[in-house]
Enzyme design. Structure first.
Site: not given
Length: 305
Positions: A13, A15-17, A19, A143, A156
């Site tokens: 993961g 692509s952003s954030g 990661g 989380s 979630y």
């Protein structure tokens, strides 16, 4: 002991954030990184300049594909030291409106994906280390939703609650036979990532729940760019923990779970207080269901010979 040697990281993961932050910070420190994600040629193109190895990976792929991808990383770099299970997404909707298919997609990405990648990594980690104890770190980007249920967050939260239970069991299995392999759950509150603009909302399927769904859309939009947590700081500190330096300096052992963010700490304290309150009021009722004269809890697993 602090790990000053350069490490090889396998991260999902990216692509952003979180990661992307892992990739950039680790490469700046000179570590080798295998950055993975779906449609990697386009979605991870912005990371090529870091020098990370870019691999296309969908965490919902069959086990054999995940095994092969992890082996590809080993073939490229000779080893993998740290697996970061970061890929995930948030599906929003009231329980009555969520379909089984909605729930399954969330579980496939947020639960089965990390667990299947763990299975891919464990044979390699078990082959490392001294005295057959294995070596490696498996980080799960969890989380506060792994211990705190939210309205319209059942899909979630279910996936994150499930992940916490499976990894807690894994930690005890590893402690019994491969204590050199450490799992770590990062329980993060809301941090400055793009997750709030990537929320997946179910269509209005049951009119009764429309006010809740609308309120959740407003809440999500209001949280974006208003998160209390700094993603750069979180990733920096997780890396320090992985290496036994900085915030981890002098700590005896990495715990199974570490909360991050003042919001997460607040919810965790509320959860502990709630459970303590239930125990205080209902412990006598709970104990009253035992057979009279029973000698206590079931025995632990026998020590390894």
């Amino acid at each position: 002991m602090p790990s000053q040697k350069k490490q090889v990281w396998f991260i999902t993961g990216c692509s952003s954030g979180f990661g992307e932050q892992f990739v950039r910070q680790l490469r700046a420190q000179g570590d080798e990184v295998v950055a993975t994600g779906r449609n990697a040629e386009t979605r991870l193109a912005h990371l090529k300049e870091t020098g990370a190895t870019i691999l296309d990976l969908d965490v919902t792929a069959p086990q054999a594909e995940l095994d092969a991808k992890f082996q590809q990383a080993i073939d490229i770099h000779g080893t993998v030291d740290v697996l970061v299970n970061n890929a995930g997404y948030i599906q929003c909707g009231a329980v009555e409106e969520l379909t089984q298919e909605d729930m399954q997609r969330s579980l496939d990405t947020n639960f089965h994906g990390p667990i299947n990648l763990t299975r891919a990594a464990l044979p390699h980690f078990r082959s490392k280390g001294e005295n057959g104890q294995g070596a490696g770190l498996i980080i799960y980007m969890g989380s506060q939703s792994g211990f705190w249920g939210e309205p319209a967050g059942a899909a979630y939260c279910a996936s994150k609650f499930a992940l916490e239970g499976a990894v807690e069991s894994l930690s005890k299995e590893l402690g019994f036979l491969a204590p050199g392999i450490k799992p770590l759950i990062i329980e993060a509150g809301m941090f400055t990532t793009e997750v709030m603009v990537k929320l997946n909302h179910v269509p209005h399927r049951v009119e009764f729940w429309r006010p809740l769904n609308e309120a959740c859309r407003v809440r999500g939009a209001g949280n974006y760019r208003n998160e209390p947590g700094n993603a750069v700081e979180l990733v920096s500190k997780v890396i320090q923990i992985a290496k036994g330096v900085g915030v981890a300096e002098g700590k005896k052992e990495i715990p199974l779970r570490i909360p991050f963010g003042s919001d997460c700490v607040g919810f965790l304290k509320q959860k502990i207080a709630q459970m303590q309150g239930v125990l205080d009021e209902w412990e006598d009722v709970a104990r009253s269901t035992d057979f009279e004269g029973h000698k206590g809890p079931m025995p632990e697993l026998p020590p390894q010979t």
